[in-house]
Each structure stands twice: as structure tokens, then as C-alpha cells.
Scaffold this motif. Structure first.
Motif, mmCIF file in Angstrom:
data_model
loop_
_atom_site.group_PDB
_atom_site.id
_atom_site.type_symbol
_atom_site.label_atom_id
_atom_site.label_comp_id
_atom_site.label_asym_id
_atom_site.label_seq_id
_atom_site.Cartn_x
_atom_site.Cartn_y
_atom_site.Cartn_z
ATOM 1 N N CYS A 128 -9.739 1.571 -3.511
ATOM 2 C CA CYS A 128 -10.490 1.136 -2.389
ATOM 3 C C CYS A 128 -9.610 0.873 -1.114
ATOM 4 O O CYS A 128 -8.401 0.544 -1.653
ATOM 5 N N VAL A 129 -9.966 1.191 0.076
ATOM 6 C CA VAL A 129 -8.962 0.810 0.776
ATOM 7 C C VAL A 129 -9.533 -0.263 1.919
ATOM 8 O O VAL A 129 -10.769 -0.155 2.223
ATOM 9 N N ILE A 130 -8.831 -1.157 2.096
ATOM 10 C CA ILE A 130 -9.154 -2.237 2.940
ATOM 11 C C ILE A 130 -8.154 -2.661 4.045
ATOM 12 O O ILE A 130 -6.968 -2.898 3.782
ATOM 13 N N SER A 131 -8.547 -3.006 5.424
ATOM 14 C CA SER A 131 -7.672 -3.259 6.503
ATOM 15 C C SER A 131 -7.891 -4.796 6.648
ATOM 16 O O SER A 131 -9.008 -5.607 6.368
ATOM 17 N N LEU A 132 -6.659 -5.527 6.608
ATOM 18 C CA LEU A 132 -6.451 -6.849 6.943
ATOM 19 C C LEU A 132 -6.770 -7.507 8.346
ATOM 20 O O LEU A 132 -6.808 -8.337 8.705
ATOM 21 N N SER A 133 -6.787 -6.576 9.112
ATOM 22 C CA SER A 133 -7.026 -6.628 10.435
ATOM 23 C C SER A 133 -8.364 -7.316 10.759
ATOM 24 O O SER A 133 -9.534 -6.726 10.274
ATOM 25 N N ASP A 134 -8.531 -8.389 11.473
ATOM 26 C CA ASP A 134 -9.751 -8.992 11.739
ATOM 27 C C ASP A 134 -10.297 -8.955 13.050
ATOM 28 O O ASP A 134 -10.932 -9.635 13.683
ATOM 29 N N LEU A 135 -9.543 -7.868 13.804
ATOM 30 C CA LEU A 135 -9.713 -7.617 15.109
ATOM 31 C C LEU A 135 -11.245 -7.131 15.377
ATOM 32 O O LEU A 135 -11.923 -7.453 16.135
ATOM 33 N N MET A 136 -11.803 -6.200 14.353
ATOM 34 C CA MET A 136 -13.249 -5.771 14.396
ATOM 35 C C MET A 136 -13.904 -6.227 13.565
ATOM 36 O O MET A 136 -15.219 -6.103 13.346
ATOM 37 N N THR A 137 -13.449 -6.925 12.524
ATOM 38 C CA THR A 137 -14.088 -7.319 11.230
ATOM 39 C C THR A 137 -13.961 -8.904 11.040
ATOM 40 O O THR A 137 -12.590 -9.270 10.955
ATOM 41 N N ASP A 138 -15.006 -9.599 10.614
ATOM 42 C CA ASP A 138 -14.658 -11.128 10.638
ATOM 43 C C ASP A 138 -13.961 -11.141 9.248
ATOM 44 O O ASP A 138 -14.254 -10.395 7.991
ATOM 45 N N TRP A 139 -13.078 -12.270 9.096
ATOM 46 C CA TRP A 139 -12.261 -12.396 7.861
ATOM 47 C C TRP A 139 -13.207 -12.829 6.787
ATOM 48 O O TRP A 139 -12.773 -12.315 5.633
ATOM 49 N N GLN A 171 -0.537 -13.007 2.286
ATOM 50 C CA GLN A 171 -0.351 -14.200 1.399
ATOM 51 C C GLN A 171 -1.800 -14.774 1.007
ATOM 52 O O GLN A 171 -2.235 -14.570 -0.120
ATOM 53 N N LYS A 172 -2.564 -14.949 2.030
ATOM 54 C CA LYS A 172 -4.114 -14.975 1.715
ATOM 55 C C LYS A 172 -4.892 -14.017 0.842
ATOM 56 O O LYS A 172 -5.444 -14.421 0.108
ATOM 57 N N ALA A 173 -4.530 -12.736 1.090
ATOM 58 C CA ALA A 173 -5.312 -11.796 0.362
ATOM 59 C C ALA A 173 -4.799 -11.697 -1.002
ATOM 60 O O ALA A 173 -5.415 -11.643 -2.071
ATOM 61 N N CYS A 174 -3.513 -11.990 -1.237
ATOM 62 C CA CYS A 174 -3.114 -12.118 -2.721
ATOM 63 C C CYS A 174 -3.738 -13.146 -3.444
ATOM 64 O O CYS A 174 -3.806 -12.912 -4.508
ATOM 65 N N ASP A 175 -3.656 -14.443 -2.824
ATOM 66 C CA ASP A 175 -4.339 -15.577 -3.306
ATOM 67 C C ASP A 175 -5.755 -15.252 -3.613
ATOM 68 O O ASP A 175 -5.957 -15.576 -4.874
ATOM 69 N N LEU A 209 4.562 -10.099 -4.394
ATOM 70 C CA LEU A 209 4.130 -9.588 -3.356
ATOM 71 C C LEU A 209 3.718 -10.701 -2.382
ATOM 72 O O LEU A 209 3.625 -10.563 -1.181
ATOM 73 N N ARG A 210 3.077 -11.761 -2.979
ATOM 74 C CA ARG A 210 2.416 -13.083 -2.229
ATOM 75 C C ARG A 210 3.635 -13.707 -1.006
ATOM 76 O O ARG A 210 3.222 -13.859 -0.068
ATOM 77 N N GLU A 211 4.816 -13.201 -1.666
ATOM 78 C CA GLU A 211 5.904 -13.887 -0.723
ATOM 79 C C GLU A 211 6.662 -12.998 0.214
ATOM 80 O O GLU A 211 7.791 -13.160 0.878
ATOM 81 N N GLU A 212 6.327 -11.655 0.053
ATOM 82 C CA GLU A 212 6.915 -10.897 0.915
ATOM 83 C C GLU A 212 6.304 -10.949 2.524
ATOM 84 O O GLU A 212 5.341 -11.083 2.948
ATOM 85 N N GLN A 213 7.362 -10.343 3.244
ATOM 86 C CA GLN A 213 7.128 -10.453 4.613
ATOM 87 C C GLN A 213 7.069 -8.781 5.019
ATOM 88 O O GLN A 213 8.029 -8.036 4.774
ATOM 89 N N VAL A 214 6.001 -8.538 5.394
ATOM 90 C CA VAL A 214 5.583 -7.019 5.808
ATOM 91 C C VAL A 214 5.170 -7.142 7.204
ATOM 92 O O VAL A 214 5.029 -7.994 7.930
ATOM 93 N N ASP A 215 4.840 -5.792 7.744
ATOM 94 C CA ASP A 215 4.494 -5.694 9.040
ATOM 95 C C ASP A 215 3.423 -4.622 9.421
ATOM 96 O O ASP A 215 2.903 -4.175 8.257
ATOM 97 N N MET A 216 3.169 -4.423 10.693
ATOM 98 C CA MET A 216 1.988 -3.511 10.777
ATOM 99 C C MET A 216 2.229 -2.057 10.458
ATOM 100 O O MET A 216 1.417 -1.072 10.410
ATOM 101 N N PHE A 217 3.565 -1.700 10.009
ATOM 102 C CA PHE A 217 4.179 -0.286 9.856
ATOM 103 C C PHE A 217 4.140 -0.350 8.294
ATOM 104 O O PHE A 217 4.736 0.849 7.823
#
Length: 247
Positions: A128-139, A171-175, A209-217
Motif C-alpha cells: 500500500c501507499v500512504i502519505s504522511l502529510s496531514d495537510l489534507m488528511t487528519d493524523w 519516527q512516529k510512523a515507525c513506532d 529507519l526510525r532514526e533516519e533524517q529524511v525530507d520531502m524528496f
């Protein structure tokens, strides 16, 4: 009858654009899109009229594209990846009112596919594909989807995993996924700047992965319980080995 093409550009590199996408942009009088996506194609079509809006200008740019098409011009609304995966295809179809405008949605290579190819074969089984952006979807709904994906042992491609305002969302998603049953040693990966200058990737565990620093790209891949690293590639077996004894 004028045409409005809603075009998926793929990652952005010309080599990763489909022939249909190139044909649609060739046929268009005007290119519309998010500023960053227009920049990806402006050198390919320097002579064409362009209309761009910044982030949060989605409604404005879709209305403008429809207005231009209603005036008789052929328009290409360009989107990164696939126009129907977090792209403008849905909004264009929601806003369209003029029956004289023919709307054509042109598929593109979404980041789950192009990024998966960089890593190897992480999505060979159900995913499945999930976006972690809560701009359009409640967390709360995003969290529910993450839990359900983990409980169902799906492979997962995470879009929009982090930003300045959402620096801890990965980090929250991994947890959440570990709480719901994903093992900390689950094989994962990420790819940054897919198909563009500076492309890089890494394969690691869910705990790492929980400790990684990633970005929007960056697009993040979380394997299922069968996913493993094979010769430096992330691979999720389809099941041929168990069914046919393939090693």
C-alpha cells in the motif's frame, strides 16, 4: 473541442517520462503546474505558454487550466509521478463543468515504482501507499492506516515522510507500525531525488529507519515479514520459492 491533459511526469527526468506524456505536452498550447514541476519541463518546451502556482495553489492552478481549456486552448496540467496518485487528476475532474473540454488523464511513473526499482524489488507482493502529510488528511486517520497496513503485513511505500513542520512524523510512523506488529528488524529502504541529480538510497532495518533524517524528496519503503536484503538489493519475494521450490 479543446483538450485538457493531466500529465504524470514520473520522477522528472526526460528518460523517465512516458511517450504518452511527451505527446500530450507536445500537443498542448499551455503548460500548467506547480512551480517546481514546470521547471522540470520548461527547457523541453521553451516556446510554450506556462502558468505556475506555488505550493497550496492547487485549486487556483486547476481552475486556470480549465479556464484556458474552455477558451479553446489545449492545456497540459503537469504533475510529478502519476497524475492520479496524490496529483491533480482528481481535483480537475471534480472542478470540470464545461462539456466542450475533453479531459485526458495521462499515467506516469509514481515514486513507489521508480524508487522501488532503485532499491531492487521491494513491492513484488501486496503493498500500500500512504502519505504522511496531514495537510489534507487528519493524523488520526493516517495513524489508523499505518496500523492496518502493519497488521495486514503489507509492504508500504511512504510518501511525504518529513518536512520542517513534520520532522518527527517518520519516527512516529515507525513506532506505530512496530506497535502494530512490524518487527524492528523488518528490511526497509529509502530513495532520495529519484531519477534526478543527487539520487541516493539506503537499505536498513525498521528500527534504524526510525532514526533516519529524511525530507520531502525522499520515498520510504517498509517491507513485509518476508522482505530481505539480497546482494545489496531490497527484495520482497512473491512466493515462487515456497510454491515451486525456487531458491
Amino acid at each position: 473541442m479543446s483538450k485538457l491533459y493531466v500529465v504524470g511526469l514520473g520522477p522528472g527526468a526526460p528518460a523517465l517520462m512516458t511517450a504518452q506524456a511527451r505527446e500530450a505536452m507536445e500537443a498542448a498550447d499551455v503548460l500548467c503546474g506547480y512551480t517546481a514541476y514546470i521547471k522540470l519541463v520548461e527547457d523541453l518546451y521553451p516556446e510554450k505558454e506556462k502558468f505556475a502556482t506555488p505550493m497550496m495553489g492547487e485549486v487556483e492552478r486547476c481552475k486556470k487550466a480549465l479556464e484556458l481549456a474552455s477558451s479553446g486552448k489545449n492545456v497540459a496540467m503537469v504533475c510529478s509521478g502519476d497524475a492520479g496518485v496524490y496529483g491533480m487528476a482528481g481535483l480537475i475532474l471534480e472542478l470540470a463543468e464545461d462539456p466542450e473540454v475533453e479531459i485526458s488523464v495521462v499515467a506516469g511513473v509514481t515514486a513507489a515504482l521508480s524508487g522501488g526499482a532503485v532499491l531492487g524489488a521491494p513491492l513484488t507482493h501486496d503493498f500500500c501507499v500512504i502519505s504522511l502529510s496531514d495537510l489534507m488528511t487528519d493524523w488520526a486517520l493516517i495513524e489508523k492506516r499505518l496500523r492496518c497496513a502493519a497488521m495486514g503485513d503489507f509492504g508500504v511505500a511512504l510518501y511525504n515522510p518529513s518536512s520542517k513542520k513534520r520532522h518527527d512524523y517518520l519516527q512516529k510512523a515507525c513506532d506505530i507500525m512496530m506497535e502494530a506488529g512490524k518487527a524492528p528488524e523488518t528490511v526497509c529502504g529509502w530513495v532520495r531525488n529519484i531519477g534526478r541529480e543527487g539520487e541516493c538510497c539506503r537499505i536498513l532495518t525498521l528500527a534504524e529507519l526510525r532514526e533516519e533524517q529524511v525530507d520531502m524528496f525522499t520515498t520510504v519503503f517498509i517491507g513485509n515479514s518476508k522482505t530481505r536484503e539480497i546482494n545489496g538489493r531490497m527484495v520482497t519475494p512473491r512466493g515462487y520459492g515456497e510454491k515451486y521450490g525456487v531458491k
